[in-house]
Design a protein around this motif. Sequence first.
Motif, PDB file in Angstrom:
ATOM      1  N   ASN A   4       0.760  -1.035  -0.002  1.00  0.00           N
ATOM      2  CA  ASN A   4      -0.018   0.045   0.216  1.00  0.00           C
ATOM      3  C   ASN A   4       0.719   1.080   0.124  1.00  0.00           C
ATOM      4  O   ASN A   4       1.073   2.194   1.151  1.00  0.00           O
ATOM      5  N   ARG A  12       2.035  -0.374 -10.861  1.00  0.00           N
ATOM      6  CA  ARG A  12       0.638  -1.383 -11.355  1.00  0.00           C
ATOM      7  C   ARG A  12      -0.072  -0.531 -12.267  1.00  0.00           C
ATOM      8  O   ARG A  12      -0.398  -0.940 -13.398  1.00  0.00           O
ATOM      9  N   PRO A 242     -10.474 -10.834  -5.404  1.00  0.00           N
ATOM     10  CA  PRO A 242     -11.646 -11.344  -4.922  1.00  0.00           C
ATOM     11  C   PRO A 242     -12.264 -12.611  -5.508  1.00  0.00           C
ATOM     12  O   PRO A 242     -11.967 -12.904  -6.678  1.00  0.00           O
ATOM     13  N   ALA A 375     -14.884 -10.801  -9.110  1.00  0.00           N
ATOM     14  CA  ALA A 375     -15.764 -11.096  -8.108  1.00  0.00           C
ATOM     15  C   ALA A 375     -17.018 -11.771  -8.745  1.00  0.00           C
ATOM     16  O   ALA A 375     -17.876 -12.383  -8.224  1.00  0.00           O
ATOM     17  N   GLY A 459      -1.963  -9.359  -2.634  1.00  0.00           N
ATOM     18  CA  GLY A 459      -2.739  -9.341  -1.156  1.00  0.00           C
ATOM     19  C   GLY A 459      -1.690  -9.464  -0.134  1.00  0.00           C
ATOM     20  O   GLY A 459      -0.559 -10.019  -0.393  1.00  0.00           O
ATOM     21  N   LEU A 460      -2.083  -9.133   1.228  1.00  0.00           N
ATOM     22  CA  LEU A 460      -1.267  -9.143   2.411  1.00  0.00           C
ATOM     23  C   LEU A 460      -1.004 -10.505   2.842  1.00  0.00           C
ATOM     24  O   LEU A 460      -2.103 -11.325   2.994  1.00  0.00           O
ATOM     25  N   ARG A 462      -0.628 -11.972   5.587  1.00  0.00           N
ATOM     26  CA  ARG A 462      -1.294 -12.349   6.576  1.00  0.00           C
ATOM     27  C   ARG A 462      -2.630 -12.688   6.167  1.00  0.00           C
ATOM     28  O   ARG A 462      -3.293 -13.981   6.931  1.00  0.00           O
ATOM     29  N   LEU A 463      -3.507 -12.130   5.074  1.00  0.00           N
ATOM     30  CA  LEU A 463      -4.564 -12.508   4.935  1.00  0.00           C
ATOM     31  C   LEU A 463      -4.791 -13.768   3.835  1.00  0.00           C
ATOM     32  O   LEU A 463      -5.458 -14.698   3.892  1.00  0.00           O
TER      33      LEU A 463
ATOM     34  N   LEU B  10     -14.936  -4.532  -4.330  1.00  0.00           N
ATOM     35  CA  LEU B  10     -14.394  -5.726  -4.485  1.00  0.00           C
ATOM     36  C   LEU B  10     -14.011  -5.721  -6.094  1.00  0.00           C
ATOM     37  O   LEU B  10     -13.805  -6.847  -6.773  1.00  0.00           O
ATOM     38  N   PHE B  15      -8.820  -4.145  -6.120  1.00  0.00           N
ATOM     39  CA  PHE B  15      -8.337  -4.843  -5.354  1.00  0.00           C
ATOM     40  C   PHE B  15      -6.751  -4.931  -5.910  1.00  0.00           C
ATOM     41  O   PHE B  15      -6.042  -4.846  -4.968  1.00  0.00           O
ATOM     42  N   GLY B  18      -5.001  -1.941  -4.040  1.00  0.00           N
ATOM     43  CA  GLY B  18      -4.816  -1.962  -2.506  1.00  0.00           C
ATOM     44  C   GLY B  18      -6.117  -2.348  -1.725  1.00  0.00           C
ATOM     45  O   GLY B  18      -5.892  -2.189  -0.302  1.00  0.00           O
ATOM     46  N   SER B  20      -7.189  -5.255  -1.058  1.00  0.00           N
ATOM     47  CA  SER B  20      -6.810  -6.361  -0.551  1.00  0.00           C
ATOM     48  C   SER B  20      -6.663  -6.021   1.105  1.00  0.00           C
ATOM     49  O   SER B  20      -6.897  -6.544   1.984  1.00  0.00           O
ATOM     50  N   GLU B  21      -5.808  -4.776   1.214  1.00  0.00           N
ATOM     51  CA  GLU B  21      -5.450  -4.387   2.614  1.00  0.00           C
ATOM     52  C   GLU B  21      -7.016  -4.133   3.433  1.00  0.00           C
ATOM     53  O   GLU B  21      -6.763  -4.438   4.649  1.00  0.00           O
ATOM     54  N   GLN B  23      -9.487  -5.924   3.457  1.00  0.00           N
ATOM     55  CA  GLN B  23     -10.151  -7.051   3.895  1.00  0.00           C
ATOM     56  C   GLN B  23      -9.973  -7.205   5.579  1.00  0.00           C
ATOM     57  O   GLN B  23     -10.837  -7.895   6.077  1.00  0.00           O
ATOM     58  N   SER B  24      -9.135  -6.632   6.011  1.00  0.00           N
ATOM     59  CA  SER B  24      -8.709  -6.548   7.597  1.00  0.00           C
ATOM     60  C   SER B  24      -9.707  -5.366   8.069  1.00  0.00           C
ATOM     61  O   SER B  24      -9.258  -5.379   9.624  1.00  0.00           O
ATOM     62  N   GLU B  27     -11.497  -6.368  11.381  1.00  0.00           N
ATOM     63  CA  GLU B  27     -10.862  -6.731  12.554  1.00  0.00           C
ATOM     64  C   GLU B  27      -9.985  -5.600  13.408  1.00  0.00           C
ATOM     65  O   GLU B  27      -9.609  -5.289  14.452  1.00  0.00           O
ATOM     66  N   LYS B  28     -10.021  -4.403  12.485  1.00  0.00           N
ATOM     67  CA  LYS B  28      -9.260  -3.242  12.937  1.00  0.00           C
ATOM     68  C   LYS B  28     -10.244  -2.171  13.632  1.00  0.00           C
ATOM     69  O   LYS B  28      -9.781  -1.128  14.048  1.00  0.00           O
ATOM     70  N   ALA B  69      -8.767   4.593  -0.325  1.00  0.00           N
ATOM     71  CA  ALA B  69      -8.958   4.373   0.743  1.00  0.00           C
ATOM     72  C   ALA B  69      -8.279   3.376   1.615  1.00  0.00           C
ATOM     73  O   ALA B  69      -7.614   2.498   1.010  1.00  0.00           O
ATOM     74  N   THR B  70      -7.976   3.697   2.765  1.00  0.00           N
ATOM     75  CA  THR B  70      -7.193   2.608   3.671  1.00  0.00           C
ATOM     76  C   THR B  70      -7.897   2.395   4.972  1.00  0.00           C
ATOM     77  O   THR B  70      -8.778   3.071   5.376  1.00  0.00           O
TER      78      THR B  70
END
Lengths: 481, 85
Positions: A4, A12, A242, A375, A459-460, A462-463, B10, B15, B18, B20-21, B23-24, B27-28, B69-70
Motif C-alpha cells: 500500500n 501497477r 476477490p 468477483a 494481497g497481504l 497475513r490474509l 471488490l 483490489f 490496494g 486487499s488491505e 479485507q482486514s 478486525e481493525k 481508501a485505507t
Amino acid sequence: MDCNNNVTRIRREVLIRIAKAAFDENLPEVVDKIPHTMRPKDMDETRCCIYKDRAVLRYRCMAAMGFAIEDEEDDFVPLAKYADNAALREQPEGEIMTVLDIACKGCVSSRHLITDACQGCMARPCMVNCPFNAITVVKGRAQIDSSKCVDCGKCRSVCPYHAVTRIPVPCEEACPVGAIEKNGDGKARIDFEKCISCGRCMRECPFGAVMEKSQVVDIIHALKRGRPVVAMVAPAIAGQFPGDLEQIADAIMKLGFSEVVEVAYGADVTTRKEAAEFVERMEEGKPFMTTSCCPAYIGTVQKHIPELKPFVSETATPMHYTAMRVREENPEAITVFVGPCVAKRREGLDDDAVDYVMTFEELGALFVARDVEVAVCEGVPFVTSTSSEGRGFAVTGGVAAAVAALNGDKANLKSICINGLDPAALKRLRAFTSGNCPGNLVEVMACEGGCVGGAGVVGLSRLTSKAVKDWSERGHHLKSE
Amino acid sequence: MKQIKVEICLGTTCFVMGASELQSLEEKLPEEIAGRVLIEGTTCLGCCKDRKYGKAPYVRIDGEIMSGATTDAVVLRLKELCDIE
C-alpha cells in the motif's frame, strides 16, 4: 514495505496501461503518451519537476515492456520503437531486475543523524559514550563527524530524547546477499554475479528505482497468435483476488487463455519424488537434505553457498512438473507460469518447458486492462484434482509438511524451516554444512511467510495465507502409492 | 441506532490498487464503533471507469465515496460519523 504505497500503485498503473494498449493492438501508437497521461500538466509533481516524473515513467514503460534500462543506448529513442522491438522478440532473456538510475535517490550509505529533537543536554551521554569521539556539541546541539562515525549506534541507544536516528539504505538492507553496489554518485547498481532475483529491492525502494523486466507484452502477443496458451497458477494465488480459485481461473480464461491448471499438481509430483529421495539419502548416511523448490534459494546456493549444493534435493520444482505435463498433453501449447515470485522468472528462462512467467501483480494488471471482474465470474472447476498438501506449498512449512505427511515415520524425519533469507539465515545454512544441522529435512523459503510473501503478490500475506489454507482444506490427502 | 454501512469495492481495479488491505477492516474496528458498523463487500462501484486508476481503492460509507481508501482512513471517518450522530 507492504503493497500500500504510491510506488506500487504507479508500477501497477503503468502495467495496466501497457497491457491495455497491447490488448488493443495500439501499443506503438499510445505508449509515448503514457508518461504524459499519468503526469498531466495540471498535476502536482512528486519529484523535482513534472519533466523528471515523466522521464522516470518513460523508463517504467521500458521495463514494463521487458527491456533493461541498463541496455538503453540513448534516451532519444521513442517508446514506440521499444514497443515494435517487443513485438519482434522471440523469447525473454537476460537479467531479471533492472535499475532506473534516474529514479534512484542515491541514498548515502547508512548513517546516524542527530535530529531537531536534540536538547543539547548537560549529560551528553552521546558524546561521553561514543567510542570513536565522533560527537561534538556545537551551539547547543550534538553533531556527528561522519569521518569518525562507524555507525555503531551507541549514541542512539543512550540518548534520552530519542534524538538520534539512523537513515538506512532500503535496497541494501533488503538485499539478503549484498548484491547492491553504489557508484561514486551513490546511485545503486545490481551486481548480477551476486543477485538471486528475489525482487526485494524492487519492493523496498521508496523511490521505485528497481523494476523487473515484465513479460506481459510477450504474453498478450502470445494470446493473440492463436496457439493455445495455458496458465499454470501457483498455489499462492488463493486470496490474491476477490473470489475463490475457480472464479480466478474463470477470469483468466476470459483473458484468452485456453486452460488454467494448478501448479499444486506439480507440487504433488515434487512431494512424491522428494519423499523418496529423502529416504534414499538418509539410508546413504547423509546428514540432511534441503528442499529445492524456491528459485531464490537455489540462486543463493549457486552463487553464495556452493558447499551446500550436495545437500540440496535434486527433485525438480512444481512449476517444472506442471509444465512438463502440459507439454505432454499438448505439445503446441504455450506455457505461462503465474505466481507470486520474481525469481521464478530466472527458473523459467532456464527451463525449456516454461515459456513465460508473470506475477500476480501482472495478472491483476491484465484483468484491469480487460475489465475482467473476478468477483462476478461464475467459476470453472479444475479438471485435475490436487492435494491438500500440494496446495499448502505456498506457506512456509508447507513443503516440509507435505514430505513429512507422505514419509510417515520413516528415516526419523525431523524438519526445520528457514523462513526468509537474510544474512543471518545464510550464516545458519553455511553452518549446516559443517555438521551443525538440528534437523534432517530443511525447508528453505527465501521470502518470509513463504511464497505468499513474494515480491509479486497483490494481497497481504497475513490474509492470503488464510485463503491458501482454506483452499488447501478442500483438496484430497496425498497417500503413498 | 442506525447502522453505518461500509461497502468495500471488490472490483478488480480496487483490489489490484490496494483494496486487499481493506479485507482486514473488520478486525481493525475499534470496539466502541464496531457494533454500529456494517461492513459489506460490493461488486465494482464503477468509480474507476474514468480510468483514473491511481485513485482506487474506493469505499462507500453511507452512500459517500471515499477514494484512495485505507483501513486507517475508513476508521477515522467512521469515528467522525459516530460522534456526529
